[in-house]
Design a protein around this motif. Structure first.
Motif, PDB file in Angstrom:
ATOM      1  N   ILE A  39       0.829  -1.195   0.000  1.00 27.83           N
ATOM      2  CA  ILE A  39       0.000   0.000   0.000  1.00 27.83           C
ATOM      3  C   ILE A  39       0.860   1.240   0.000  1.00 27.83           C
ATOM      4  O   ILE A  39       2.065   1.188   0.265  1.00 27.83           O
ATOM      5  CB  ILE A  39      -0.967   0.004   1.204  1.00 27.83           C
ATOM      6  CG1 ILE A  39      -0.167   0.015   2.528  1.00 27.83           C
ATOM      7  CG2 ILE A  39      -1.880  -1.201   1.163  1.00 27.83           C
ATOM      8  CD1 ILE A  39      -1.059   0.100   3.756  1.00 27.83           C
ATOM      9  N   ASP A  40       0.243   2.406  -0.285  1.00 28.54           N
ATOM     10  CA  ASP A  40       1.015   3.635  -0.435  1.00 28.54           C
ATOM     11  C   ASP A  40       1.589   4.149   0.879  1.00 28.54           C
ATOM     12  O   ASP A  40       2.611   4.821   0.885  1.00 28.54           O
ATOM     13  CB  ASP A  40       0.139   4.727  -1.066  1.00 28.54           C
ATOM     14  CG  ASP A  40      -0.193   4.413  -2.512  1.00 28.54           C
ATOM     15  OD1 ASP A  40       0.597   3.691  -3.145  1.00 28.54           O
ATOM     16  OD2 ASP A  40      -1.235   4.885  -2.998  1.00 28.54           O
ATOM     17  N   ALA A  41       0.924   3.879   1.991  1.00 29.84           N
ATOM     18  CA  ALA A  41       1.393   4.392   3.280  1.00 29.84           C
ATOM     19  C   ALA A  41       1.456   3.257   4.291  1.00 29.84           C
ATOM     20  O   ALA A  41       0.625   3.162   5.190  1.00 29.84           O
ATOM     21  CB  ALA A  41       0.471   5.502   3.759  1.00 29.84           C
ATOM     22  N   PRO A  42       2.419   2.350   4.158  1.00 28.81           N
ATOM     23  CA  PRO A  42       2.495   1.206   5.066  1.00 28.81           C
ATOM     24  C   PRO A  42       2.809   1.638   6.496  1.00 28.81           C
ATOM     25  O   PRO A  42       3.559   2.583   6.728  1.00 28.81           O
ATOM     26  CB  PRO A  42       3.626   0.366   4.479  1.00 28.81           C
ATOM     27  CG  PRO A  42       4.475   1.351   3.739  1.00 28.81           C
ATOM     28  CD  PRO A  42       3.530   2.367   3.185  1.00 28.81           C
ATOM     29  N   LEU A  43       2.239   0.942   7.436  1.00 25.29           N
ATOM     30  CA  LEU A  43       2.477   1.203   8.846  1.00 25.29           C
ATOM     31  C   LEU A  43       3.465   0.192   9.403  1.00 25.29           C
ATOM     32  O   LEU A  43       3.708  -0.852   8.807  1.00 25.29           O
ATOM     33  CB  LEU A  43       1.153   1.141   9.620  1.00 25.29           C
ATOM     34  CG  LEU A  43       0.066   2.132   9.179  1.00 25.29           C
ATOM     35  CD1 LEU A  43      -1.207   1.898   9.981  1.00 25.29           C
ATOM     36  CD2 LEU A  43       0.544   3.570   9.322  1.00 25.29           C
ATOM     37  N   VAL A  44       4.031   0.510  10.541  1.00 21.68           N
ATOM     38  CA  VAL A  44       4.955  -0.406  11.200  1.00 21.68           C
ATOM     39  C   VAL A  44       4.170  -1.568  11.791  1.00 21.68           C
ATOM     40  O   VAL A  44       3.133  -1.377  12.447  1.00 21.68           O
ATOM     41  CB  VAL A  44       5.728   0.319  12.310  1.00 21.68           C
ATOM     42  CG1 VAL A  44       6.614  -0.662  13.079  1.00 21.68           C
ATOM     43  CG2 VAL A  44       6.572   1.435  11.704  1.00 21.68           C
ATOM     44  N   GLN A  45       4.649  -2.776  11.555  1.00 23.70           N
ATOM     45  CA  GLN A  45       3.982  -3.952  12.076  1.00 23.70           C
ATOM     46  C   GLN A  45       4.602  -4.372  13.411  1.00 23.70           C
ATOM     47  O   GLN A  45       5.490  -3.700  13.941  1.00 23.70           O
ATOM     48  CB  GLN A  45       4.037  -5.072  11.031  1.00 23.70           C
ATOM     49  CG  GLN A  45       3.316  -4.692   9.725  1.00 23.70           C
ATOM     50  CD  GLN A  45       3.136  -5.867   8.797  1.00 23.70           C
ATOM     51  OE1 GLN A  45       2.649  -6.917   9.183  1.00 23.70           O
ATOM     52  NE2 GLN A  45       3.531  -5.696   7.540  1.00 23.70           N
ATOM     53  N   TYR A  46       4.109  -5.483  13.938  1.00 26.54           N
ATOM     54  CA  TYR A  46       4.542  -5.970  15.255  1.00 26.54           C
ATOM     55  C   TYR A  46       5.433  -7.203  15.102  1.00 26.54           C
ATOM     56  O   TYR A  46       5.303  -7.923  14.132  1.00 26.54           O
ATOM     57  CB  TYR A  46       3.299  -6.312  16.099  1.00 26.54           C
ATOM     58  CG  TYR A  46       2.447  -5.119  16.424  1.00 26.54           C
ATOM     59  CD1 TYR A  46       2.634  -4.408  17.610  1.00 26.54           C
ATOM     60  CD2 TYR A  46       1.451  -4.682  15.548  1.00 26.54           C
ATOM     61  CE1 TYR A  46       1.853  -3.312  17.918  1.00 26.54           C
ATOM     62  CE2 TYR A  46       0.672  -3.573  15.835  1.00 26.54           C
ATOM     63  CZ  TYR A  46       0.883  -2.892  17.023  1.00 26.54           C
ATOM     64  OH  TYR A  46       0.105  -1.792  17.317  1.00 26.54           O
ATOM     65  N   PRO A  47       6.363  -7.421  16.026  1.00 29.45           N
ATOM     66  CA  PRO A  47       6.578  -6.729  17.306  1.00 29.45           C
ATOM     67  C   PRO A  47       7.419  -5.467  17.219  1.00 29.45           C
ATOM     68  O   PRO A  47       7.762  -4.904  18.258  1.00 29.45           O
ATOM     69  CB  PRO A  47       7.296  -7.792  18.135  1.00 29.45           C
ATOM     70  CG  PRO A  47       8.128  -8.516  17.138  1.00 29.45           C
ATOM     71  CD  PRO A  47       7.256  -8.600  15.896  1.00 29.45           C
ATOM     72  N   ALA A  48       7.776  -4.990  15.998  1.00 35.23           N
ATOM     73  CA  ALA A  48       8.565  -3.764  15.907  1.00 35.23           C
ATOM     74  C   ALA A  48       7.849  -2.597  16.578  1.00 35.23           C
ATOM     75  O   ALA A  48       8.493  -1.713  17.140  1.00 35.23           O
ATOM     76  CB  ALA A  48       8.858  -3.446  14.443  1.00 35.23           C
ATOM     77  N   ALA A  49       6.517  -2.587  16.513  1.00 36.77           N
ATOM     78  CA  ALA A  49       5.739  -1.510  17.115  1.00 36.77           C
ATOM     79  C   ALA A  49       5.411  -1.764  18.582  1.00 36.77           C
ATOM     80  O   ALA A  49       4.751  -0.950  19.219  1.00 36.77           O
ATOM     81  CB  ALA A  49       4.447  -1.307  16.324  1.00 36.77           C
ATOM     82  N   THR A  50       5.852  -2.875  19.125  1.00 42.88           N
ATOM     83  CA  THR A  50       5.607  -3.187  20.533  1.00 42.88           C
ATOM     84  C   THR A  50       6.592  -2.404  21.398  1.00 42.88           C
ATOM     85  O   THR A  50       7.798  -2.426  21.133  1.00 42.88           O
ATOM     86  CB  THR A  50       5.789  -4.696  20.788  1.00 42.88           C
ATOM     87  OG1 THR A  50       4.900  -5.418  19.937  1.00 42.88           O
ATOM     88  CG2 THR A  50       5.488  -5.038  22.240  1.00 42.88           C
TER      89      THR A  50
END
Length: 431
Positions: free
Chosen positions: A212-223
């Protein structure tokens, strides 16, 4: 392994090389007097094709540290005992726990990026890891491939992630490197992260990729408690498909990474935040090996303080975090490691990510930074070389162009070198 092109081809090029050396040698000596370096002595080795190690000046770092005495717990898919990992792997453990998903050997790539010894089958030269003296503790979990939607894939990953983290926490590993990412975490995963942190572990995790154009940080990196790692390309700008957001803490090379692997050729090209995370973890191993009395917080503080940060002057941004890891700088001039019990990573996980830049902006040419160790590359902004101690890619490009003009062999020499170098990567497979 890939075929050698030394025999008849070397003989055929010998007269040309002799003539070139007679013509070029005086000018080369003059350039050396000005401080301009020459190419590696063995330009046809696999190591010479590993651009990320060249850019990070790995051979210089290895005179100080190879990561010896440090173990990295690798949470990934299966790791095969390829020749390049001989003596580097500790007995691992399988944490798939019956989770759905196809079993694969991609963990071999991450392990090799961390600790590959450069010795392939029969002892012949092969790919190196950034920390060839470190040990790897392989902890296998399912990647959830083939399970259907993202939620099902995440469930498969989290099934093994929590117990793997706890196992790593109780092991002798100082560093935990998590290659896989899920769309969410769980109470069990968060508790396991807290437990590992309480045991003094430094946890890195890939922020993940998206189409997608604006990917978000996934987990566990965002933990909370985990260092989120993104990837940069050869131009030292953030990879467009990598996750972006306030949970991005550091970045590392993640494009066209040549390493040993379980593929049919024994060597693979890889890209993405998983291999970048392996390089960040290996960087920490180099530093911790040199400073064994430091805590995880101190190692991380030095990594952040010496990272090649955004050229905008900001402390961080949502695409490369605090910047690209620069272990050579951290080993040479680490600065104050700070308090042993204070986490240097501020909590950026409550705000929205900044907008994704345009394609033209992200392809901008690296420029000379105005700052010192805190200046560096950013997605969509001019980038700073992650290993040159302050000089940008454009700086070295200018030197290269100038040298080519002085040598007057800008047409003859590059094709000869490129011809030999192309022979090896052409046979590489992807893991």
């Amino acid at each position: 392994m890939l075929p050698s092109h030394r025999g008849a081809r070397a003989a055929a090029l010998a007269p040309v090389r002799t003539g070139l050396f007679r013509t070029v040698l005086p000018t080369v000596l003059a350039l050396l007097a000005l401080g301009v370096g020459t190419a590696p002595a063995h330009a046809d080795t696999v190591l010479s094709e590993q651009w990320h190690l060249t850019r990070m000046q790995a051979q210089e770092m290895w005179r100080t540290s190879t990561g010896a005495g440090v173990t990295v717990a690798l949470v990934d898919t299966r790791v095969r005992e390829v020749p390049e990992l001989s003596g580097r792997l500790l007995p691992g453990k399988d944490f798939r726990g019956g989770a759905a998903g196809e079993r694969n050997d991609r963990g071999t790539t991450a392990a090799s990026v961390i600790a590959g010894t450069g010795k392939g089958p029969g002892g012949q030269e092969s790919a190196f890891g950034l920390a060839p003296g470190a040990k790897v503790l392989p902890l296998e979990i399912s990647d959830g491939q083939g399970t259907g939607n993202a939620a099902a894939q995440g469930d498969a990953i989290n099934t093994g992630l929590a117990p793997a983290l706890r196992y790593a926490a109780d092991s002798d590993a100082k560093i935990i490197s998590v290659s896989l990412s899920a769309s969410s975490d769980t109470d069990e995963v968060r508790a396991a992260v807290d437990y590992a942190r309480s045991k003094g572990k430094l946890i890195f995790a890939a922020v993940g990729e998206s189409l997608i154009d604006a990917p978000l940080v996934q987990y566990p990196a965002a933990t909370p408690g985990v260092v989120g790692v993104s990837a940069v390309g050869k131009d030292l700008n953030g990879l467009r498909k990598a996750g972006a957001g306030l949970a991005v803490d550091l970045s590392a090379p993640g494009e066209d990474i040549i390493s040993a692997c379980a593929g049919s050729t024994g060597l693979c090209r890889s890209e993405g935040t998983a291999v970048a995370t392996a390089l960040a973890s290996a960087s920490a191993a180099l530093i911790w090996s040199e400073h064994p009395a430091w805590t995880a917080n101190q190692v991380l503080r030095v990594m952040v303080g010496t990272a090649g940060g955004p050229t905008s002057g900001a402390v961080r941004n949502d695409f490369i975090g605090y910047g690209i890891v620069r272990p050579r700088i951290a080993l040479k001039t680490p600065g104050d490691p700070g308090a042993a019990d204070r986490d240097p990573i501020a909590d950026y996980r409550t705000a929205s990510p900044t907008p994704r830049p345009s394609a033209s902006a992200s392809a901008s040419v690296p420029q000379e930074p105005s700052g010192g160790a805190g200046s560096g590359p950013a997605q969509g902004a001019p980038a700073v070389a992650a290993s040159d101690g302050g000089h940008s890619g454009a700086f070295w490009l200018a030197l290269a162009v100038g040298a080519a003009g002085l040598l007057c062999v800008g047409v003859a020499v590059p094709p000869l070198l490129a011809d030999r170098r192309r022979a090896r990567p052409a046979g590489l497979s992807r893991p």
